[in-house]
Scaffold this motif. Structure first.
Motif, mmCIF file in Angstrom:
data_model
loop_
_atom_site.group_PDB
_atom_site.id
_atom_site.type_symbol
_atom_site.label_atom_id
_atom_site.label_comp_id
_atom_site.label_asym_id
_atom_site.label_seq_id
_atom_site.Cartn_x
_atom_site.Cartn_y
_atom_site.Cartn_z
ATOM 1 N N LEU A 125 1.025 -1.029 0.159
ATOM 2 C CA LEU A 125 0.011 -0.084 0.085
ATOM 3 C C LEU A 125 0.867 1.406 0.428
ATOM 4 O O LEU A 125 0.828 2.340 -0.317
ATOM 5 C CB LEU A 125 -0.913 -0.172 0.896
ATOM 6 C CG LEU A 125 -1.822 1.270 1.459
ATOM 7 C CD1 LEU A 125 -3.167 0.594 1.629
ATOM 8 C CD2 LEU A 125 -1.201 1.838 2.863
ATOM 9 N N GLU A 277 -1.903 -4.864 7.143
ATOM 10 C CA GLU A 277 -3.158 -4.996 7.313
ATOM 11 C C GLU A 277 -3.870 -5.548 8.314
ATOM 12 O O GLU A 277 -4.843 -6.468 8.773
ATOM 13 C CB GLU A 277 -3.306 -6.428 6.181
ATOM 14 C CG GLU A 277 -2.631 -6.304 3.958
ATOM 15 C CD GLU A 277 -3.335 -6.734 3.542
ATOM 16 O OE1 GLU A 277 -4.126 -7.105 3.088
ATOM 17 O OE2 GLU A 277 -2.564 -6.894 2.573
ATOM 18 N N HIS A 362 -8.305 -1.582 -0.375
ATOM 19 C CA HIS A 362 -7.164 -2.172 -1.102
ATOM 20 C C HIS A 362 -7.232 -3.649 -0.076
ATOM 21 O O HIS A 362 -6.357 -4.099 -0.041
ATOM 22 C CB HIS A 362 -5.529 -1.673 -0.014
ATOM 23 C CG HIS A 362 -5.555 -0.228 -0.870
ATOM 24 N ND1 HIS A 362 -4.052 -0.223 -2.054
ATOM 25 C CD2 HIS A 362 -5.939 0.540 -0.601
ATOM 26 C CE1 HIS A 362 -4.361 0.842 -2.272
ATOM 27 N NE2 HIS A 362 -4.939 1.623 -1.060
ATOM 28 N N ASN A 470 -4.089 -1.964 -10.677
ATOM 29 C CA ASN A 470 -2.332 -1.719 -9.777
ATOM 30 C C ASN A 470 -1.164 -1.621 -11.259
ATOM 31 O O ASN A 470 -1.362 -1.986 -12.042
ATOM 32 C CB ASN A 470 -2.219 -1.687 -8.517
ATOM 33 C CG ASN A 470 -2.274 -1.739 -7.222
ATOM 34 O OD1 ASN A 470 -2.652 -2.318 -6.599
ATOM 35 N ND2 ASN A 470 -3.321 -0.549 -7.357
ATOM 36 N N GLU A 658 -5.383 -11.502 -2.462
ATOM 37 C CA GLU A 658 -4.493 -10.700 -1.920
ATOM 38 C C GLU A 658 -5.036 -9.776 -3.180
ATOM 39 O O GLU A 658 -5.812 -10.078 -3.986
ATOM 40 C CB GLU A 658 -3.549 -11.360 -3.319
ATOM 41 C CG GLU A 658 -2.098 -10.232 -3.618
ATOM 42 C CD GLU A 658 -1.405 -10.086 -1.466
ATOM 43 O OE1 GLU A 658 -1.997 -8.994 -1.205
ATOM 44 O OE2 GLU A 658 -0.429 -10.679 -1.660
ATOM 45 N N SER A 660 -4.480 -6.861 -5.330
ATOM 46 C CA SER A 660 -3.591 -6.777 -6.361
ATOM 47 C C SER A 660 -2.606 -7.977 -6.671
ATOM 48 O O SER A 660 -1.772 -8.645 -7.365
ATOM 49 C CB SER A 660 -3.883 -5.436 -6.422
ATOM 50 O OG SER A 660 -2.678 -5.293 -8.194
ATOM 51 N N GLY A 661 -1.253 -7.086 -5.455
ATOM 52 C CA GLY A 661 -0.018 -7.158 -5.425
ATOM 53 C C GLY A 661 0.933 -6.797 -6.290
ATOM 54 O O GLY A 661 0.069 -6.175 -7.571
HETATM 55 N N1 GPU Z 1 -1.859 -3.099 1.406
HETATM 56 BR BR1 GPU Z 1 -5.351 -2.561 3.120
HETATM 57 C C1 GPU Z 1 -0.699 -3.069 2.527
HETATM 58 O O1 GPU Z 1 -0.009 -3.639 1.421
HETATM 59 N N2 GPU Z 1 -1.871 -2.707 2.807
HETATM 60 C C2 GPU Z 1 -2.479 -3.014 3.519
HETATM 61 O O2 GPU Z 1 -3.198 -2.521 4.675
HETATM 62 C C3 GPU Z 1 -3.468 -3.445 2.869
HETATM 63 C C4 GPU Z 1 -3.387 -3.493 1.468
HETATM 64 C C5 GPU Z 1 -1.744 -3.982 -0.418
HETATM 65 C C6 GPU Z 1 -2.319 -5.299 -0.533
HETATM 66 O O3 GPU Z 1 -2.325 -5.943 0.303
HETATM 67 C C7 GPU Z 1 -2.244 -6.059 -2.021
HETATM 68 O O4 GPU Z 1 -2.256 -6.763 -2.794
HETATM 69 C C8 GPU Z 1 -1.672 -4.666 -2.546
HETATM 70 O O5 GPU Z 1 -1.570 -5.167 -3.939
HETATM 71 C C9 GPU Z 1 -1.326 -3.079 -2.183
HETATM 72 O O6 GPU Z 1 -2.279 -2.818 -0.264
HETATM 73 C C10 GPU Z 1 -1.988 -1.586 -3.394
HETATM 74 O O7 GPU Z 1 -2.739 -1.399 -3.550
#
Ligand code: GPU
Length: 820
Positions: A125, A277, A362, A470, A658, A660-661
């Motif tokens: 994120l 998360e 997200h 993304n 997930e 997006s990743g």
């Molecule tokens: N994601 Br909600 C994080 O890295 N932290 C969070 O607190 C949250 C979501 C990620 C998702 O897990 C990942 O799948 C995605 O690619 C990324 O955000 C950006 O959208």
């Protein structure tokens, strides 16, 4: 070849003079005695001369263009990574500065190596926010990133006897040359206290009487566009006390308590919460969120008011993008200002506010959907809880009740409040109701947001939920991290791909060109050698570049299933022990991951990987066929080293988990083949690259749901699969922890007695089979190289430039502002 020379007045001679001048007059040193770190700072200051001029031009040009609409990206995290090389590349000054430093007897690589990673984010994120800032400025869109100036970023990770240990990350220590404190824009932010009712003529009005203030001091980091003059701003707020200390107490000799307010205030932006998360419900975190929102909204309004008397047209000059629900409290904050400070009546205020906000979701993970106890918000933000109440009342009575008259269940589900003990505020519901657009981050994720997370909201507001898949910035994630490959691509298709990644399609025709294929293979080999050297230097493990470099790098989470990877490693190890001639290509399994400090099982998985690594790496019977490497302290900088060296990209989350990743995109672009489930953006990656050039396995979202609905029994999978049974048993014994039998059993326990919530055992057989296919495929060198090149050629869609153009077209409606 890679860089178009930009019109800049900076020559090598001027750069040399500037660097030496900064050594002498800014840093009180000189070219004879300066340390490498001092040279680095001087180089940054020399770049800043160009950067800050351009930042001013960008700001002024935006005002001149009738205050062109600006996107304000509100995020608790910006994982920007090192900026020295990034800025050099984007300014088109890499070669000149290399030469300038060279002539001054310095090495540019050593000097950029002096920079500490500003790791002001946890994972995907925060890194996405950084990629978006790079794309926004490169595409010449007006944008401000708003975040927090944490004194300590994400903890540094050490590994001691296999276990994660956390160390503080004092990233700016004695200062950071690319940031500047803009004290003239400091603001005071209210907190706590109570609400008063009063009359203005006949109208009843409310006002918040806070009992405390915090001072927000902005630190600006310039965001430099690639081959454009535009420079945008990342504005990070630092929290300070309004009063340095209590003079009364000081004079009475109570020195420590005189400083109490200062210490307490400064704690607000002291440290980034390291939980990825998962929500935490801590008062300090709520204050962090509010502090960011209050400072940013006030700053945006101040900018607007320099040109307009009223806030009626605020949405013409600004949009605020909420990076997940973390900054959702900005919604009632803007409402409070419109109602209480501007004296605007509710309906009009709501219209203005709603047109200003858009929200990105997200995650679907229930434990990551933020809620706050009503009592806590009422204590810290007494006026905001009233406003949230009113928003909810009007929404339920005027919208939900109209659509579904008398439907109690709908009211319960859609209410901003979750009844229970304690009552909670659901930040996602607040965000959907308070925004004009809501987006998911990959096609599959957005579908699931619509069908599973917010189906009723989708029915109520059919145009509100949209998808923006993304992307990642090709400047950092190809050009910067893999300069040799970037060079090769440019030599064949020209350098324009750096600004339009869809042009990578032009590489496709070289996928069968002998010379190109050989050059591509040589570059991969050199990148692998560089990583092998790093592994040798840091962990004293020998790995061969002949082996398949199989990479899983991301936060440690059960849903990401690093333990599925581990079970497969154990399976191969068992096969090799049973049959020393077991036919497999040699493999290096590379992990890097931080676990949230309080996430026990995640830390146990790190420990297990390290313990298994120690046994396997030193077992001479398997003749080095398997090596397991856990690289400590995963960071943007480490990612830049690992990604170009990867052959295999492990993207093995449980389908539907997930969102997006983005590592999947970075690895694919750099020629790693995806070994993944049909989850997040993997689906679109496989679609683009073609199923025959990726290894897709495992249960789909529908199959996951069906299996869970039918009553998933992990024991059945163990009973049916002797290999699986054997490796799970290994984790329960003392094979890898002879001194502490059973020390790894928590993992086995979660998979069996714990019910295996992420279906590791259900996907195990399919995963092992996909791995076998991959092993076979790697041995056909021509076919593998072909697939690898097609991955680079076909992943142009996953540029964050494309994501930003999607946001601009479907959500933000910005105009470009070119700086001349
Ligand atoms: N994601 Br909600 C994080 O890295 N932290 C969070 O607190 C949250 C979501 C990620 C998702 O897990 C990942 O799948 C995605 O690619 C990324 O955000 C950006 O959208």
């Amino acid at each position: 070849m890679l860089t178009k020379e930009k019109p800049t007045s900076l020559s090598v001679e001027k750069l040399k003079l500037s660097i030496v001048r900064h050594l002498r007059t800014t840093l009180a040193s000189n070219e004879h005695v300066a340390s490498q770190n001092t040279w680095w700072q001087a180089t940054c200051f020399a770049l800043n001369e160009e950067i800050f001029e351009n930042a001013w031009s960008t700001f002024k040009q935006t005002r001149l263009d009738h205050c062109a609409r600006t996107v304000n990206y509100l995020s608790l995290e910006f994982l920007i990574g090192r900026l020295t090389t990034n800025n050099l590349i984007n300014l088109g000054l890499e070669d000149k500065v290399r030469q300038a430093l060279n002539e001054l007897g310095q090495d540019i690589n050593a000097i950029s190596g002096e920079e500490r990673d500003p790791s002001l984010g946890n994972g995907g994120l925060g890194r996405l926010a950084a990629c978006f800032m790079d794309s926004l400025v490169t595409l010449e869109y007006p944008a401000v990133g708003y975040g927090l100036h944490y004194q300590y970023g994400l903890f540094r990770q050490g590994i001691k006897n296999g276990e994660q240990v956390e160390y503080p990350d004092n990233w700016r220590d004695y200062g950071y040359p690319f940031e500047v404190c803009r004290s003239s824009f400091a603001l005071d932010i209210p907190l706590y206290g109570h609400v008063e009712t009063y009359y203005q003529g006949d109208t009843m009005r409310k006002r918040w009487v806070p009992s405390q203030y915090l001072r927000g001091v902005p630190w600006d980091i310039p965001v430099v566009g690639f081959e454009v003059k535009n420079v945008n701003t990342l504005r990070l707020w630092e929290c300070r006390a309004v009063n340095e200390f209590d003079l009364n107490q000081f004079n009475q000799g109570c020195f420590a308590s005189a400083l109490h307010e200062k210490v307490k205030a400064e704690s607000v932006t002291q440290v980034l919460y390291p939980n990825d998360e998962s929500e935490m419900g801590k008062e300090l975190r709520l204050i962090q969120q509010y502090f960011l929102c209050a400072c940013s909204v006030r700053d945006i309004i101040n900018r607007h008011k320099e040109h307009f008397a009223s806030l009626d047209n605020l949405c013409d000059t600004n949009v605020m993008q909420l990076n997940d629900t973390h900054p959702a409290i900005a919604i009632p904050e803007l409402m409070r200002i419109l109602l209480d400070e501007e004296g605007i009546e509710w309906d009009k205020a709501w219209k203005i506010s709603q047109r200003c906000f858009a929200y990105t979701n997200h995650t679907l993970l229930p434990e990551a959907l933020e809620t706050w106890p009503v009592d806590l918000i009422a204590k810290v933000l007494p006026r905001h809880i009233e406003i949230i109440n009113e928003i909810n009342y009007l929404f339920l009575s005027q919208v939900v009740e109209k659509q579904w008259p008398g439907d109690q269940e709908k009211l319960i589900k859609l209410s901003i409040f979750e009844e229970g003990y304690p009552r909670q505020v659901r930040m996602a519901n607040l965000s959907v109701i308070g925004s004009y657009k809501v987006n998911g981050v990959a096609k599959l994720h957005t579908q699931l947001v619509k069908s599973d997370l917010f189906p009723e909201f989708d029915a109520l507001f059919p145009d509100r939920l949209v998808n923006v898949t993304n992307g990642v910035t090709p400047r950092r994630w190809l050009r910067q991290c893999n300069p040799a490959l970037a060079q090769l691509i440019s030599a064949n298709i020209g350098p324009q791909w750096q600004k339009d990644l869809s042009l990578l399609a032009g590489v496709e025709k070289y996928a069968t060109d002998k010379k190109f294929v050989q050059q591509y293979a040589d570059i991969k080999l050199a990148n692998k050698q560089k990583l092998a050297n790093y592994i040798k230097d840091n962990l004293a493990i020998d790995v061969s570049t002949e082996a398949i470099f199989d990479v899983q790098i991301k936060r440690l989470h059960e849903y990401k299933r690093q333990h599925l990877n581990l079970l497969h490693i154990l399976t191969l190890y068992r096969r090799l022990l049973a049959d020393p001639n077991y036919d497999m290509h040699s493999r290096v399994f590379i992990f890097a991951a931080k676990a949230a400090p309080g996430y026990r099982l995640a830390k146990d998985i790190i420990y297990a990987i390290n313990k298994v690594a120690a046994v396997i790496n030193s077992d001479e019977r398997i003749k080095g066929k398997i090596k397991v490497v856990f690289l400590p302290d995963y960071s943007v900088t480490l990612a830049e080293l690992i990604i170009p060296a990867a052959d295999v990209s492990e993207q093995i989350s449980t389908a539907g988990k997930e969102a997006s990743g983005t590592g999947n995109m970075k690895l694919g672009l750099n020629g790693a083949l995806t070994l993944g489930t049909l989850d997040g953006a993997n689906v679109e990656i496989a679609e683009e690259v073609g199923d025959e050039h990726a290894f897709i396995f495992g249960l789909t979202v529908d199959q996951v749901n069906a299996l869970k609905a039918s009553g998933y029994r992990p024991q059945d999978y163990i009973a049916q699969n002797d290999e699986l049974k054997a490796v799970v048993d290994w984790l329960c014994g003392d094979k890898f922890t002879p001194e502490e039998p059973g020390r790894l059993s928590s993992i086995a326990h979660s998979l069996v007695q714990g019910g295996d919530p992420y279906l590791v055992l259900a996907d195990f057989a399919a995963y092992v089979e996909a791995q076998a296919q991959l092993d076979k495929a790697y041995r056909n060198r021509t076919a593998w190289l072909h697939s690898t090149i097609l991955n680079t050629a076909r992943l142009g869609k996953f540029s964050s430039d494309r994501s930003i153009e999607d946001y601009v077209r479907d959500i933000w409606h910005l105009k470009k502002v070119s700086v001349k």
